[in-house]
Design a protein around this motif. Structure first.
Motif, PDB file in Angstrom:
ATOM      1  N   ALA A 145       0.847  -1.203   0.000  1.00 29.38           N
ATOM      2  CA  ALA A 145       0.000   0.000   0.000  1.00 29.38           C
ATOM      3  C   ALA A 145       0.877   1.247   0.000  1.00 29.38           C
ATOM      4  O   ALA A 145       1.915   1.292   0.660  1.00 29.38           O
ATOM      5  CB  ALA A 145      -0.915  -0.007   1.214  1.00 29.38           C
ATOM      6  N   ASN A 172      -4.483   7.056  -3.117  1.00 32.73           N
ATOM      7  CA  ASN A 172      -3.933   5.697  -3.126  1.00 32.73           C
ATOM      8  C   ASN A 172      -3.028   5.553  -4.345  1.00 32.73           C
ATOM      9  O   ASN A 172      -3.504   5.443  -5.475  1.00 32.73           O
ATOM     10  CB  ASN A 172      -5.063   4.670  -3.173  1.00 32.73           C
ATOM     11  N   THR A 215      -4.964  -3.425   3.619  1.00 32.91           N
ATOM     12  CA  THR A 215      -5.079  -4.233   2.401  1.00 32.91           C
ATOM     13  C   THR A 215      -5.044  -5.673   2.884  1.00 32.91           C
ATOM     14  O   THR A 215      -5.914  -6.079   3.637  1.00 32.91           O
ATOM     15  CB  THR A 215      -3.931  -3.921   1.423  1.00 32.91           C
ATOM     16  N   VAL A 235      -7.209   0.072  -1.122  1.00 29.09           N
ATOM     17  CA  VAL A 235      -6.938   0.211   0.308  1.00 29.09           C
ATOM     18  C   VAL A 235      -8.241   0.571   0.994  1.00 29.09           C
ATOM     19  O   VAL A 235      -8.990   1.428   0.508  1.00 29.09           O
ATOM     20  CB  VAL A 235      -5.882   1.302   0.581  1.00 29.09           C
TER      21      VAL A 235
END
Length: 200
Positions: free
Chosen positions: A41, A61, A151, A67
């Motif tokens: 992530a 993101n 995640t 996410v």
């Protein structure tokens, strides 16, 4: 040369096998590292879309995987204290003002390449129970935003801004460093635990 190779063929084969194994291990490490980087992530926090108290704080993101945003924490530092407040729930809106109840929270999935506004600074200050009066803003030295996400593992990011007020009492946020800092799993847990203890 050929005679030496034939006489030492077993040693040459052993050396060749070792060299081949080392090469495959290097390739395997590069492959695994690439897969881990793609699944990692990567959240970015930035200020934009306005000036002063009308500036929005945006979370983007930058990773390749969605996410799930869980919580957003704001830390406000003055000379004598640090105030922590979770600003995940958009309490400045009543249910009647929202077309969808889910618009009243910042929680939820954030797709790869997508961004979400945490609101403008005035909204964020009210949500955190802080005053946006000029005399109170002048006391603020730093504001830090911490984003907790998930995640396949815990994801986190934070960015710190120094607060500058000009002669007209217009507030400006200047990042102390350009890049958003990624947080490890244990650091996310420690920050969340400390904030929860202060709020209790």
């Amino acid at each position: 040369m050929f005679n030496w190779l034939s006489e030492n063929s077993s040693s040459v084969q052993a050396i060749a096998s070792v060299v081949t194994a080392v090469i495959w291990l290097v390739y395997l490490q590069i492959l695994v590292g690439g897969i881990r980087r793609n699944k990692r992530a990567w959240l970015s926090i930035n200020r934009g879309a306005g000036d002063g108290l009308n500036a929005h704080v945006l979370v983007t993101n930058l990773g390749n995987e969605p996410v799930y945003l869980r919580d957003i924490l704001m830390k406000v530092r003055t000379d004598d204290k640090t105030t922590r407040a979770f600003i995940t729930e958009r309490q400045e809106y009543s249910r009647e003002e929202l077309s969808d109840a889910l618009n009243g929270t910042l929680q939820g999935p954030l797709q790869a390449g997508a961004y979400r506004s945490l609101g403008d600074l005035r909204e964020i200050f009210h949500r955190a129970g802080l005053s946006d009066a000029s005399e109170d803003l002048e006391k603020i030295k730093e504001i830090e935003f911490v984003v907790f996400g998930a995640t396949h593992t815990t994801a986190g990011a934070c960015k710190t801004y120094s607060v500058v007020c000009d002669d007209n009492n217009n507030l400006r946020l200047d990042p102390t460093r350009m890049q958003t800092r990624r947080l490890s799993r244990w650091r996310c847990r420690r920050i969340a635990r400390n904030a929860a203890q202060q709020a209790a």
